[in-house]
Motif scaffolding. Structure first.
Motif, mmCIF file in Angstrom:
data_model
loop_
_atom_site.group_PDB
_atom_site.id
_atom_site.type_symbol
_atom_site.label_atom_id
_atom_site.label_comp_id
_atom_site.label_asym_id
_atom_site.label_seq_id
_atom_site.Cartn_x
_atom_site.Cartn_y
_atom_site.Cartn_z
ATOM 1 N N ARG B 267 0.821 -1.200 0.000
ATOM 2 C CA ARG B 267 0.000 0.000 0.000
ATOM 3 C C ARG B 267 0.859 1.256 0.000
ATOM 4 N N TRP B 268 0.345 2.283 -0.608
ATOM 5 C CA TRP B 268 1.007 3.575 -0.536
ATOM 6 C C TRP B 268 0.686 4.204 0.819
ATOM 7 N N PRO B 269 1.589 5.038 1.332
ATOM 8 C CA PRO B 269 1.306 5.693 2.621
ATOM 9 C C PRO B 269 -0.036 6.434 2.594
ATOM 10 N N GLU B 270 -0.364 7.028 1.480
ATOM 11 C CA GLU B 270 -1.627 7.760 1.392
ATOM 12 C C GLU B 270 -2.826 6.823 1.558
ATOM 13 N N GLU B 271 -2.670 5.580 1.103
ATOM 14 C CA GLU B 271 -3.759 4.622 1.283
ATOM 15 C C GLU B 271 -3.891 4.245 2.747
ATOM 16 N N LEU B 272 -2.744 3.992 3.375
ATOM 17 C CA LEU B 272 -2.771 3.610 4.786
ATOM 18 C C LEU B 272 -3.351 4.735 5.633
ATOM 19 N N ALA B 273 -3.107 5.950 5.208
ATOM 20 C CA ALA B 273 -3.585 7.099 5.992
ATOM 21 C C ALA B 273 -5.106 7.204 6.004
ATOM 22 N N THR B 274 -5.778 6.444 5.133
ATOM 23 C CA THR B 274 -7.251 6.497 5.132
ATOM 24 C C THR B 274 -7.858 5.517 6.146
ATOM 25 N N ILE B 275 -6.999 4.680 6.759
ATOM 26 C CA ILE B 275 -7.479 3.680 7.729
ATOM 27 C C ILE B 275 -7.917 4.377 9.028
ATOM 28 N N HIS B 276 -9.006 3.899 9.574
ATOM 29 C CA HIS B 276 -9.520 4.357 10.862
ATOM 30 C C HIS B 276 -8.411 4.366 11.920
ATOM 31 N N GLU B 277 -8.210 5.513 12.566
ATOM 32 C CA GLU B 277 -7.225 5.670 13.646
ATOM 33 C C GLU B 277 -5.765 5.693 13.178
ATOM 34 N N ASN B 279 -3.343 7.896 12.419
ATOM 35 C CA ASN B 279 -3.202 9.341 12.541
ATOM 36 C C ASN B 279 -1.741 9.763 12.677
ATOM 37 N N GLU B 280 -1.554 11.043 12.523
ATOM 38 C CA GLU B 280 -0.274 11.667 12.883
ATOM 39 C C GLU B 280 0.914 11.033 12.183
ATOM 40 N N GLY B 281 0.702 10.485 11.010
ATOM 41 C CA GLY B 281 1.833 9.963 10.247
ATOM 42 C C GLY B 281 2.396 8.651 10.779
ATOM 43 N N ILE B 282 1.661 7.978 11.668
ATOM 44 C CA ILE B 282 2.157 6.698 12.207
ATOM 45 C C ILE B 282 2.407 5.706 11.076
ATOM 46 N N GLU B 283 1.709 5.877 9.929
ATOM 47 C CA GLU B 283 1.899 4.950 8.809
ATOM 48 C C GLU B 283 3.347 4.946 8.318
ATOM 49 N N HIS B 284 3.995 6.095 8.402
ATOM 50 C CA HIS B 284 5.397 6.139 7.956
ATOM 51 C C HIS B 284 6.292 5.352 8.911
ATOM 52 N N ARG B 285 6.005 5.506 10.208
ATOM 53 C CA ARG B 285 6.759 4.763 11.215
ATOM 54 C C ARG B 285 6.579 3.256 11.017
ATOM 55 N N ILE B 286 5.349 2.868 10.700
ATOM 56 C CA ILE B 286 5.051 1.444 10.476
ATOM 57 C C ILE B 286 5.773 0.936 9.226
ATOM 58 N N LEU B 287 5.659 1.686 8.133
ATOM 59 C CA LEU B 287 6.258 1.242 6.869
ATOM 60 C C LEU B 287 7.777 1.151 6.981
ATOM 61 N N GLN B 288 8.344 2.018 7.805
ATOM 62 C CA GLN B 288 9.797 1.993 7.978
ATOM 63 C C GLN B 288 10.225 0.741 8.764
ATOM 64 N N ALA B 289 9.438 0.413 9.778
ATOM 65 C CA ALA B 289 9.801 -0.727 10.644
ATOM 66 C C ALA B 289 9.546 -2.067 9.963
ATOM 67 N N LEU B 290 8.568 -2.092 9.086
ATOM 68 C CA LEU B 290 8.051 -3.349 8.553
ATOM 69 C C LEU B 290 9.080 -4.259 7.879
ATOM 70 N N PRO B 291 9.869 -3.745 6.932
ATOM 71 C CA PRO B 291 10.752 -4.688 6.239
ATOM 72 C C PRO B 291 11.800 -5.309 7.164
ATOM 73 N N ARG B 292 12.062 -4.672 8.308
ATOM 74 C CA ARG B 292 13.072 -5.215 9.204
ATOM 75 C C ARG B 292 12.489 -6.051 10.346
ATOM 76 N N SER B 293 11.180 -6.148 10.369
ATOM 77 C CA SER B 293 10.547 -6.861 11.488
ATOM 78 C C SER B 293 10.267 -8.311 11.122
ATOM 79 N N THR B 294 10.904 -9.215 11.856
ATOM 80 C CA THR B 294 10.820 -10.631 11.511
ATOM 81 C C THR B 294 9.602 -11.329 12.110
ATOM 82 N N SER B 295 8.880 -10.637 12.962
ATOM 83 C CA SER B 295 7.670 -11.229 13.552
ATOM 84 C C SER B 295 6.727 -10.100 13.935
#
Lengths: 414, 414
Positions: B267-277, B279-295
């Motif tokens: 998903r593009w960050p703009e798509e994630l930003a439409t999800i309920h709750e 907010n505040e750009g947390i989608e960028h923090r999530i997308l950054q952490a994701l590829p390095r998170s093994t679980s």
């Protein structure tokens, strides 16, 4: 350095490809070969049986000098878009003199003649095509009929029954793309030997279609690659062996079925209807079949119609998995042509070609995905992540990041 | 027939719940107990360790007469929404006289007093709450501070340090919901015994929190249910044993991690930003952490902050998996209260209650999911499909359809 361009998928690379490669180089009297190749996902909307890096390696071993990637947005579309993106990529390099493709007819004259006429998009042709589609014909069938209706004078022995052959249609679209781009690249074609594109059985001692080979691989559970040994170069065989040992081969749609189920089952029909090519209420047919389909194959068999062909449905499902909506398609704006040239691999000759491209290329040449991305490239990276999710769990994380860390393969170092 | 309502998750049902159930019935001198229970996903945004049917069965075995499902849209929200949806469901039945909940304080007087004041939504309270959140406090912390700032007079020994306890906050929100609905149902509370809500270790011979039990189950790989035997009724134990044998237990977030990865990585960050709750750009923090998170656990540890608590993030990820966008939230329109009452199970007394509800209920009573669905119910069905995808592959298809074929459990027949 005279250079010929070829458009390939190499899924996997086999002796028939070697024949095409050798003949393309010989018949065009070229010194170098540039291949534009699909990435992880292919024109028929399916995951490649092995990843793009392994397939680029096969190409380098065979003698291709430079391997470029067709962006996802072109690689997984209908013949027209696929051909346009591929030819536009070769065109943008500024170093390719001829484009040489395989065809069932082997007759470049009639393909070019047809392309020249179709380039004008005559109204009668469009009308017959749309009428055929409205009557429930598949795209290739309607396309062939529209051509034959338009050009009875061309209905020679060469054409008869040939125009609907997939590689003739592709070739026609390559020539159309050359017209559209007003490209100085000249087309050439080589008559395909023996194995039809979709032929599923092996009928020759050394030549088999990629479709037949994939079937052999998947049918011989633990002995898959050994079964295809007679039909592929030794290098391909060894690469597949290594990929298999690493757990990265073979990959099929079935691996992605849980993701597809998730993607479709948790969406409202109105959401699915925003997906690229999700037309005519097919989403309802899909949603209805889904809960009862125990496998991807089962789902396909249940949903497919004359109109919604296997390839078209697979592409639709692939777009669904990437949530490739119509509005994203508009942002990516593929109609304008590729936004970059991505390098997958090269040898010493290829390195010299890349150096020349610094002067001649009309597009940025990408050897490593940077942070500041074009939406077209974002899609490639997302497709890479998706492909990684089809792998065994222990490999996913590393493969997911490969889009970032993998630099182009240098033949001297592989 | 005097009836008491309780709000439960039973994840899984344990001796502490039996205590609450027995005391609720005894202290309110009720003849029947109606439980509204979360479905497959819980208030903290996680999948239940075992499906809702098995948990409804546990409730029936304990003596609950009628088990109703809290719609997903309430069951997986913050305390305020969760409480509102649960109380509104009990209220809509028209047969519940009292609502009895567990609390750390056990003091209904101060909870009601606080609720009466907060029902007016005093500006000072809202301001202090928002200020606390803006300073990076978690919601429970900011909430507790805002209450204490507003009501120093209430800061008795009972209140001190108690207002931020999760069950006190829930209780407060139950009372607020009663106010909001102008419900004739009377609140009652029972002081929780021994085990704190989040307490992770077992400190008593027979009472342990559900959190501690889940930990025990997951830590004792092949012997999980035996480890919790002292802390749960025999019926719970046997139901878990049967569910385990059937491959449906235990389920955790980790099973859903591949789906979450897919959902977020494509998903593009703009798509994630439409999800309920989201907010505040947390989608960028999530997308950054994701590829390095093994679980999933690894991802949570990487992304969580003081502000984005564990529960809030889990809910956010759950919404992401269901693509629960703000616009869907608007269509579902949960603010108006539940659109239906869904029955999960009943005994003979419960059957009589259901008969009475035909006269008293202000909402349609659903015993089987029909084709013509409310978007709120569609979401429940989608959550059911998602939950099924967390199961071993061979079970998914059947469980996926269970939302349609499963009729309410009748205690005489289980």
């Amino acid at each position: 350095m005279k250079t010929v361009g070829i458009v390939v998928e190499y899924n996997p690379l086999h002796n028939g490809h070697t024949y095409h490669f050798t003949e393309a180089k010989r018949q065009t009297a070229s010194d170098a070969v540039v291949a534009v190749m699909s990435g992880h996902f292919l024109q028929r909307g399916e995951p490649a049986i092995v990843n793009k890096w392994a397939r680029a390696k096969m190409a380098l071993h065979m003698g291709v000098d430079l391997v470029l990637e067709i962006p996802f947005i072109y690689a997984t579309q209908n013949a027209e878009q696929f051909a346009f993106g591929s030819i536009a990529t070769l065109h943008a390099t500024g170093i390719v003199d001829e484009v040489c493709f395989g065809s069932e007819s082997g007759d470049i004259a009639w393909i070019e003649k047809l392309a020249a006429i179709l380039a004008e998009e005559p109204l009668a042709f469009q009308e017959t095509l749309l009428k055929g589609l409205a009557q429930g014909r598949s795209y290739p069938a309607a396309y062939g009929e529209a051509i034959q209706a338009l050009l009875p004078s061309l209905a020679t022995d060469t054409l008869q029954g040939h125009v609907t052959e997939p590689n003739n249609i592709l070739g026609l679209n390559y020539c159309l793309a050359l017209h559209r781009l007003q490209s100085p690249m000249r087309p050439a074609t080589i008559k395909r030997q023996k194995a039809g594109y979709h032929q599923e059985t092996v009928t020759d001692q050394s030549i088999a279609s990629a479709t037949a080979l994939r079937k052999l691989i998947l049918e011989h559970a633990n002995n898959g690659i050994h079964a295809i040994r007679p039909y592929v170069p030794q290098s391909t065989f060894e690469i597949l062996q290594a990929e298999e040992a690493a757990g990265r081969f073979p990959l099929t749609w079935e691996r992605f079925y849980p993701y597809l189920q998730h993607q479709l089952l948790t969406r409202w029909p109105e959401e699915l209807a925003t997906i690229h090519e999700m037309n005519e209420g097919i989403e309802h047919r899909i949603l209805q079949a889904l809960p009862r389909s125990t496998s991807f194959y089962h789902l396909m068999e249940t949903v497919k119609t004359k109109r919604y062909t296997w390839a078209r449905l697979q592409r639709l499902f692939l777009y669904s998995m990437l949530n490739l909506t119509r509005s994203k398609i508009a942002v990516i704006n593929a109609k304008q042509g590729p936004a970059y040239i991505r390098v997958l691999g090269f040898n010493r000759t290829g390195k010299r070609l890349l150096k020349r491209m610094k002067e001649t290329s009309t597009l940025p040449v990408i050897t490593r995905v940077a942070k500041d991305k074009h939406p077209m490239l974002t899609l490639d990276v997302q497709a890479g992540a998706l492909y990684a999710l089809g792998l065994p769990e222990s490999l996913r994380q590393k493969e997911m990041q490969r889009e970032y860390w993998q630099t182009p393969l240098h033949f001297d170092h592989i």
